[in-house]
Design a protein around this motif. Sequence first.
Motif, PDB file in Angstrom:
ATOM      1  N   TYR A  35       0.850  -1.335   0.001  1.00 40.48           N
ATOM      2  CA  TYR A  35      -0.023  -0.039   0.006  1.00 40.48           C
ATOM      3  C   TYR A  35       0.877   1.237   0.034  1.00 40.48           C
ATOM      4  CZ  TYR A  35      -3.916  -3.259   1.427  1.00 40.48           C
ATOM      5  OH  TYR A  35      -4.816  -4.297   1.480  1.00 40.48           O
ATOM      6  N   GLU A  36       2.023   1.438   0.830  1.00 42.39           N
ATOM      7  CA  GLU A  36       2.755   2.475   0.916  1.00 42.39           C
ATOM      8  C   GLU A  36       3.623   2.592  -0.657  1.00 42.39           C
ATOM      9  OE1 GLU A  36       4.401   2.480   5.428  1.00 42.39           O
ATOM     10  OE2 GLU A  36       5.111   0.680   4.322  1.00 42.39           O
ATOM     11  N   ILE A  37       3.756   1.679  -1.098  1.00 40.30           N
ATOM     12  CA  ILE A  37       4.666   1.713  -2.304  1.00 40.30           C
ATOM     13  C   ILE A  37       3.618   2.168  -3.266  1.00 40.30           C
ATOM     14  CG2 ILE A  37       5.765   0.285  -4.393  1.00 40.30           C
ATOM     15  CD1 ILE A  37       6.549  -1.788  -2.146  1.00 40.30           C
ATOM     16  N   LEU A  38       2.367   1.713  -3.253  1.00 36.38           N
ATOM     17  CA  LEU A  38       1.344   2.030  -4.645  1.00 36.38           C
ATOM     18  C   LEU A  38       1.162   3.466  -4.336  1.00 36.38           C
ATOM     19  CD1 LEU A  38      -0.730   1.578  -6.729  1.00 36.38           C
ATOM     20  CD2 LEU A  38      -2.156   0.786  -4.912  1.00 36.38           C
ATOM     21  N   GLU A  39       0.972   4.064  -3.099  1.00 32.31           N
ATOM     22  CA  GLU A  39       0.768   5.243  -2.694  1.00 32.31           C
ATOM     23  C   GLU A  39       1.741   6.389  -3.264  1.00 32.31           C
ATOM     24  OE1 GLU A  39      -1.219   7.888   0.931  1.00 32.31           O
ATOM     25  OE2 GLU A  39      -0.168   5.991   1.500  1.00 32.31           O
ATOM     26  N   GLU A  40       2.823   5.896  -3.198  1.00 28.35           N
ATOM     27  CA  GLU A  40       4.285   6.879  -3.595  1.00 28.35           C
ATOM     28  C   GLU A  40       4.275   6.787  -5.011  1.00 28.35           C
ATOM     29  OE1 GLU A  40       7.841   7.130  -1.214  1.00 28.35           O
ATOM     30  OE2 GLU A  40       6.782   6.249   0.560  1.00 28.35           O
ATOM     31  N   VAL A  41       3.962   5.548  -5.616  1.00 28.66           N
ATOM     32  CA  VAL A  41       4.137   5.498  -7.117  1.00 28.66           C
ATOM     33  C   VAL A  41       3.160   6.090  -7.467  1.00 28.66           C
ATOM     34  CG1 VAL A  41       3.637   3.850  -9.095  1.00 28.66           C
ATOM     35  CG2 VAL A  41       5.206   3.178  -7.238  1.00 28.66           C
ATOM     36  N   ARG A  42       1.632   6.398  -7.109  1.00 24.21           N
ATOM     37  CA  ARG A  42       0.772   6.888  -7.885  1.00 24.21           C
ATOM     38  C   ARG A  42       1.022   8.556  -7.869  1.00 24.21           C
ATOM     39  NH1 ARG A  42       0.006   3.866 -10.781  1.00 24.21           N
ATOM     40  NH2 ARG A  42      -1.820   2.286 -10.723  1.00 24.21           N
ATOM     41  N   ARG A  43       1.844   9.009  -6.864  1.00 20.43           N
ATOM     42  CA  ARG A  43       2.021  10.418  -6.748  1.00 20.43           C
ATOM     43  C   ARG A  43       2.685  10.912  -8.069  1.00 20.43           C
ATOM     44  NH1 ARG A  43       4.170  10.388  -0.802  1.00 20.43           N
ATOM     45  NH2 ARG A  43       2.368  10.082   0.188  1.00 20.43           N
ATOM     46  N   ILE A  44       3.503  10.062  -8.622  1.00 22.83           N
ATOM     47  CA  ILE A  44       4.424  10.215 -10.100  1.00 22.83           C
ATOM     48  C   ILE A  44       4.022   9.697 -11.248  1.00 22.83           C
ATOM     49  CG2 ILE A  44       6.976  10.029 -10.707  1.00 22.83           C
ATOM     50  CD1 ILE A  44       7.552  10.258  -7.537  1.00 22.83           C
ATOM     51  N   LYS A  45       3.498   8.562 -11.012  1.00 25.20           N
ATOM     52  CA  LYS A  45       3.182   7.595 -12.385  1.00 25.20           C
ATOM     53  C   LYS A  45       1.837   6.910 -12.060  1.00 25.20           C
ATOM     54  CE  LYS A  45       7.923   6.022 -12.839  1.00 25.20           C
ATOM     55  NZ  LYS A  45       8.858   5.043 -13.367  1.00 25.20           N
ATOM     56  N   LYS A  46       1.534   6.784 -13.475  1.00 22.86           N
ATOM     57  CA  LYS A  46       0.309   5.852 -13.665  1.00 22.86           C
ATOM     58  C   LYS A  46       0.233   4.258 -14.070  1.00 22.86           C
ATOM     59  CE  LYS A  46      -2.432   9.921 -14.426  1.00 22.86           C
ATOM     60  NZ  LYS A  46      -2.776  10.359 -12.792  1.00 22.86           N
ATOM     61  N   THR A  47       1.704   3.953 -13.749  1.00 23.57           N
ATOM     62  CA  THR A  47       1.670   2.484 -14.024  1.00 23.57           C
ATOM     63  C   THR A  47       0.672   1.526 -13.501  1.00 23.57           C
ATOM     64  OG1 THR A  47       4.152   3.121 -14.004  1.00 23.57           O
ATOM     65  CG2 THR A  47       3.450   0.739 -14.242  1.00 23.57           C
ATOM     66  N   PRO A  48       0.223   0.700 -14.485  1.00 20.45           N
ATOM     67  CA  PRO A  48      -0.946  -0.146 -13.939  1.00 20.45           C
ATOM     68  C   PRO A  48      -0.117  -1.369 -12.802  1.00 20.45           C
ATOM     69  CG  PRO A  48      -0.901  -0.419 -16.134  1.00 20.45           C
ATOM     70  CD  PRO A  48       0.518   0.601 -15.809  1.00 20.45           C
ATOM     71  N   VAL A  49      -1.034  -1.306 -11.846  1.00 17.28           N
ATOM     72  CA  VAL A  49      -0.484  -2.326 -10.550  1.00 17.28           C
ATOM     73  C   VAL A  49      -1.436  -3.446 -10.286  1.00 17.28           C
ATOM     74  CG1 VAL A  49      -0.035  -2.178  -8.138  1.00 17.28           C
ATOM     75  CG2 VAL A  49       0.880  -0.326  -9.630  1.00 17.28           C
ATOM     76  N   VAL A  50      -0.826  -4.618 -10.186  1.00 21.02           N
ATOM     77  CA  VAL A  50      -1.575  -5.571  -9.915  1.00 21.02           C
ATOM     78  C   VAL A  50      -1.240  -6.039  -8.331  1.00 21.02           C
ATOM     79  CG1 VAL A  50      -2.330  -7.954 -10.142  1.00 21.02           C
ATOM     80  CG2 VAL A  50      -2.049  -6.711 -12.196  1.00 21.02           C
ATOM     81  N   MET A  51      -2.054  -6.076  -7.317  1.00 22.92           N
ATOM     82  CA  MET A  51      -1.519  -6.466  -6.008  1.00 22.92           C
ATOM     83  C   MET A  51      -2.115  -8.000  -5.681  1.00 22.92           C
ATOM     84  SD  MET A  51      -2.519  -3.055  -3.779  1.00 22.92           S
ATOM     85  CE  MET A  51      -1.150  -3.281  -2.821  1.00 22.92           C
ATOM     86  N   LEU A  52      -1.065  -8.492  -4.848  1.00 19.76           N
ATOM     87  CA  LEU A  52      -1.254  -9.663  -4.515  1.00 19.76           C
ATOM     88  C   LEU A  52      -1.383  -9.710  -2.972  1.00 19.76           C
ATOM     89  CD1 LEU A  52       1.411 -11.301  -6.746  1.00 19.76           C
ATOM     90  CD2 LEU A  52      -0.940 -11.166  -7.334  1.00 19.76           C
ATOM     91  N   SER A  53      -2.162 -10.638  -2.286  1.00 19.63           N
ATOM     92  CA  SER A  53      -2.109 -10.783  -0.896  1.00 19.63           C
ATOM     93  C   SER A  53      -2.609 -11.921  -0.542  1.00 19.63           C
ATOM     94  CB  SER A  53      -2.915  -9.302  -0.169  1.00 19.63           C
ATOM     95  OG  SER A  53      -2.757  -9.441   1.150  1.00 19.63           O
ATOM     96  N   ALA A  54      -2.125 -12.414   0.947  1.00 18.56           N
ATOM     97  CA  ALA A  54      -2.724 -13.322   1.478  1.00 18.56           C
ATOM     98  C   ALA A  54      -4.016 -12.917   2.288  1.00 18.56           C
ATOM     99  CB  ALA A  54      -1.619 -14.308   2.337  1.00 18.56           C
TER     100      ALA A  54
END
Length: 120
Positions: free
Chosen positions: A61-80
């Motif tokens: 979540y922290e990574i996605l939040e920081e990436v979204r401030r700068i980039k629109k790269t598509p993200v697939v999240m995986l989680s148990a």
Amino acid sequence: MVKVLVVEDEIRISNLLRLYLEREAYQVDVVDNGKDGLEWALKEDYHLIVLDVLMPFKNGYEILEEVRRIKKTPVVMLSAKCSEEDIKRGKDLGANEFIAKPFSPGMVVSKIKEILLQEM
């Protein structure tokens, strides 16, 4: 060539994803912790990022939040951990897809292809 970043601390899972993605002729970079994952996601231009939620140093979540401030790269999240709350949090932060572990690598690759087709 399609470039994909896999940020996953479970080596077995990252190796499996790399194998399946390379079969599709994607260039795949793999990092095993959140700190390096964020660094790579920001410095390189990827077509898509596969991001585990629970990792050392920084969570997905922290990574996605920081990436979204700068980039629109598509993200697939995986989680148990995949409660409705977890999925909503990921989507609210800008994840394109949220996939529960355990998963079929073939299904993950299908979702990635689907997202990439929409983006191009």
